[in-house]
Design a protein around this motif. Sequence first.
Motif, PDB file in Angstrom:
ATOM      1  N   TYR A 163      34.024  30.702  32.577  1.00  0.00           N
ATOM      2  CA  TYR A 163      33.614  31.896  32.102  1.00  0.00           C
ATOM      3  C   TYR A 163      33.658  31.876  30.405  1.00  0.00           C
ATOM      4  O   TYR A 163      32.636  32.287  30.039  1.00  0.00           O
ATOM      5  CB  TYR A 163      34.778  33.011  32.451  1.00  0.00           C
ATOM      6  CG  TYR A 163      34.610  34.344  31.677  1.00  0.00           C
ATOM      7  CD1 TYR A 163      33.538  35.087  31.929  1.00  0.00           C
ATOM      8  CD2 TYR A 163      35.590  34.610  30.644  1.00  0.00           C
ATOM      9  CE1 TYR A 163      33.123  36.423  31.332  1.00  0.00           C
ATOM     10  CE2 TYR A 163      35.458  35.814  30.058  1.00  0.00           C
ATOM     11  CZ  TYR A 163      34.522  36.706  30.345  1.00  0.00           C
ATOM     12  OH  TYR A 163      34.098  37.902  29.561  1.00  0.00           O
ATOM     13  N   SER A 164      34.679  30.926  29.830  1.00  0.00           N
ATOM     14  CA  SER A 164      34.576  30.794  28.348  1.00  0.00           C
ATOM     15  C   SER A 164      33.241  30.256  28.028  1.00  0.00           C
ATOM     16  O   SER A 164      32.569  30.838  27.084  1.00  0.00           O
ATOM     17  CB  SER A 164      35.826  29.983  27.906  1.00  0.00           C
ATOM     18  OG  SER A 164      35.740  29.649  26.714  1.00  0.00           O
ATOM     19  N   ILE A 219      28.948  36.534  37.030  1.00  0.00           N
ATOM     20  CA  ILE A 219      29.370  35.861  38.128  1.00  0.00           C
ATOM     21  C   ILE A 219      30.595  35.041  37.793  1.00  0.00           C
ATOM     22  O   ILE A 219      31.734  35.178  38.439  1.00  0.00           O
ATOM     23  CB  ILE A 219      28.199  34.711  38.450  1.00  0.00           C
ATOM     24  CG1 ILE A 219      27.078  35.183  39.053  1.00  0.00           C
ATOM     25  CG2 ILE A 219      29.115  33.724  39.541  1.00  0.00           C
ATOM     26  CD1 ILE A 219      26.046  34.322  38.993  1.00  0.00           C
ATOM     27  N   THR A 220      30.869  34.557  36.547  1.00  0.00           N
ATOM     28  CA  THR A 220      32.094  33.690  36.250  1.00  0.00           C
ATOM     29  C   THR A 220      33.231  34.581  36.071  1.00  0.00           C
ATOM     30  O   THR A 220      34.340  34.329  36.318  1.00  0.00           O
ATOM     31  CB  THR A 220      31.807  32.903  34.894  1.00  0.00           C
ATOM     32  OG1 THR A 220      31.265  33.708  33.909  1.00  0.00           O
ATOM     33  CG2 THR A 220      30.968  31.929  35.373  1.00  0.00           C
ATOM     34  N   LEU A 221      33.023  36.048  35.398  1.00  0.00           N
ATOM     35  CA  LEU A 221      33.863  37.165  35.137  1.00  0.00           C
ATOM     36  C   LEU A 221      34.652  37.307  36.490  1.00  0.00           C
ATOM     37  O   LEU A 221      35.649  37.829  36.482  1.00  0.00           O
ATOM     38  CB  LEU A 221      33.425  38.028  34.322  1.00  0.00           C
ATOM     39  CG  LEU A 221      34.325  39.505  34.262  1.00  0.00           C
ATOM     40  CD1 LEU A 221      35.391  38.955  33.249  1.00  0.00           C
ATOM     41  CD2 LEU A 221      33.783  40.624  33.521  1.00  0.00           C
ATOM     42  N   ARG A 222      33.769  37.564  37.608  1.00  0.00           N
ATOM     43  CA  ARG A 222      34.217  37.910  39.035  1.00  0.00           C
ATOM     44  C   ARG A 222      35.349  37.119  39.409  1.00  0.00           C
ATOM     45  O   ARG A 222      36.374  37.534  40.003  1.00  0.00           O
ATOM     46  CB  ARG A 222      32.947  37.929  40.031  1.00  0.00           C
ATOM     47  CG  ARG A 222      33.496  38.698  41.264  1.00  0.00           C
ATOM     48  CD  ARG A 222      32.362  38.571  41.984  1.00  0.00           C
ATOM     49  NE  ARG A 222      32.553  39.050  43.380  1.00  0.00           N
ATOM     50  CZ  ARG A 222      31.919  39.499  44.372  1.00  0.00           C
ATOM     51  NH1 ARG A 222      30.556  39.023  44.309  1.00  0.00           N
ATOM     52  NH2 ARG A 222      32.472  39.936  45.499  1.00  0.00           N
ATOM     53  N   ALA A 223      35.130  35.839  38.980  1.00  0.00           N
ATOM     54  CA  ALA A 223      36.022  34.613  39.395  1.00  0.00           C
ATOM     55  C   ALA A 223      37.226  34.692  38.462  1.00  0.00           C
ATOM     56  O   ALA A 223      38.474  34.319  38.994  1.00  0.00           O
ATOM     57  CB  ALA A 223      35.632  33.395  39.436  1.00  0.00           C
ATOM     58  N   HIS A 224      37.168  34.909  37.125  1.00  0.00           N
ATOM     59  CA  HIS A 224      38.062  34.830  36.266  1.00  0.00           C
ATOM     60  C   HIS A 224      39.196  36.312  36.365  1.00  0.00           C
ATOM     61  O   HIS A 224      40.134  35.935  36.214  1.00  0.00           O
ATOM     62  CB  HIS A 224      37.568  34.527  34.870  1.00  0.00           C
ATOM     63  CG  HIS A 224      38.578  34.538  34.003  1.00  0.00           C
ATOM     64  ND1 HIS A 224      39.230  33.379  33.782  1.00  0.00           N
ATOM     65  CD2 HIS A 224      38.925  35.443  32.775  1.00  0.00           C
ATOM     66  CE1 HIS A 224      40.041  33.497  33.043  1.00  0.00           C
ATOM     67  NE2 HIS A 224      40.163  34.682  32.238  1.00  0.00           N
ATOM     68  N   ASN A 225      38.198  37.350  36.338  1.00  0.00           N
ATOM     69  CA  ASN A 225      39.068  38.667  36.325  1.00  0.00           C
ATOM     70  C   ASN A 225      38.573  39.438  37.070  1.00  0.00           C
ATOM     71  O   ASN A 225      37.856  40.280  36.732  1.00  0.00           O
ATOM     72  CB  ASN A 225      39.142  39.114  34.728  1.00  0.00           C
ATOM     73  CG  ASN A 225      40.328  40.300  34.548  1.00  0.00           C
ATOM     74  OD1 ASN A 225      40.504  41.097  35.781  1.00  0.00           O
ATOM     75  ND2 ASN A 225      40.593  40.393  33.444  1.00  0.00           N
ATOM     76  N   ALA A 226      39.177  39.393  38.454  1.00  0.00           N
ATOM     77  CA  ALA A 226      38.462  40.471  39.320  1.00  0.00           C
ATOM     78  C   ALA A 226      38.710  42.064  39.045  1.00  0.00           C
ATOM     79  O   ALA A 226      37.811  42.816  39.462  1.00  0.00           O
ATOM     80  CB  ALA A 226      39.192  40.162  40.702  1.00  0.00           C
ATOM     81  N   TRP A 227      39.818  42.349  38.439  1.00  0.00           N
ATOM     82  CA  TRP A 227      40.104  43.793  38.121  1.00  0.00           C
ATOM     83  C   TRP A 227      39.025  44.159  37.209  1.00  0.00           C
ATOM     84  O   TRP A 227      38.295  45.174  37.241  1.00  0.00           O
ATOM     85  CB  TRP A 227      41.361  43.904  37.445  1.00  0.00           C
ATOM     86  CG  TRP A 227      41.655  44.988  36.906  1.00  0.00           C
ATOM     87  CD1 TRP A 227      42.114  46.408  37.393  1.00  0.00           C
ATOM     88  CD2 TRP A 227      41.459  45.643  35.667  1.00  0.00           C
ATOM     89  NE1 TRP A 227      42.360  47.213  36.655  1.00  0.00           N
ATOM     90  CE2 TRP A 227      41.711  46.891  35.334  1.00  0.00           C
ATOM     91  CE3 TRP A 227      41.014  44.843  34.292  1.00  0.00           C
ATOM     92  CZ2 TRP A 227      41.640  47.750  34.200  1.00  0.00           C
ATOM     93  CZ3 TRP A 227      40.848  45.415  33.204  1.00  0.00           C
ATOM     94  CH2 TRP A 227      41.062  46.971  33.322  1.00  0.00           C
TER      95      TRP A 227
END
Length: 339
Positions: A163-164, A219-227
């Motif tokens: 995500y970074s 896509i990567t945000l979904r894996a990193h911070n689902a909230w």
Amino acid sequence: MSYEAIGISVLWTFLYGYLIVASIDFGAGFFFFYGKWKKKDHIINGIIARYLSPVWGIANVFLVFFFAGLIGFFPDAATYYGAVFLVPGSVALMLLVVRGFFYALAHFGARENLSYLFIYGITGLLIPASLSTVFTISEGGFITEQPEGYMAFTPGLLFTSPYSWAVVLLAIVSVLFISTSFLTYYANKVGNTEAMELLRRFALFWSGPTLLASVIVFITLRAHNAWHFGQMIDVSWMFIASLLFFVIAVYFIAQRQALGTAFIMVMLQFGFAFFGYGVSHMPYLLYPYLMIRASVTSSQLGLLLVVAFIISLCLLIPVLYFLMRFFLFNGNHPKRKLK
């Protein structure tokens, strides 16, 4: 609406202003180097230099207002972000100094030095890349609160986070797309058709990576911070509107029509995406530790800051408008036509 909500909205507006103005400036610096490198400087560098000369220093005013307001409105932000922001903030400050130094060199006889122009251009892409890490850190997962009361930052996780790197990629390609969209309009406005055609091709080229990088961030945000991803789905209409404005902007640029309107569409594209991100991130300034209501300053001081920053914003926008009106769009530009 509470004053803390008004306060964060005003600060977010300052940050959005920095996003647009600084992106044009940073991208213009990179394409100034690119034009010299590819021996197309006789086509585009005159247009770019006319933009950079009066405007290059004003972008940082938006950033200064944002950070000053953030600490003023939310003092606890200094506790949580202070040590964390030391590294990216120091890197960004160093890059700003280096970029300013080589910009000055370019105006005192070193304009032909390709190495100097490379440093000037590449630092303009590294600055937003370094600052973008703050958005990544705000998503949580890189800071842990220790029993002793201090915040422990794990930079190794930041450098290995997909995500970074997705956010860094989006920051770089967005700078290039925003900048070429504006410069295409600017070249057309002053009648430099040859420069407009070249910059238009750049804008169309960078539109694809911008869209792709945006998808990768989702896509990567979904894996990193689902909230947070779930919160963004709740305001998905803002991101759909952003995509719609993107399509309209690319269509106008491709058709060589309404290039001023095309740039406004680009601003709306990033505006809806940027404010959609901000709204969906609330009430957290740093997930999951720092919330706006828990960290806000006293109501009296907060109200004074709201008034002061709204007045500052109302003054800064006209200043930027008149700066561009009298120094950029004054009609005293040589015109080049396609052969």
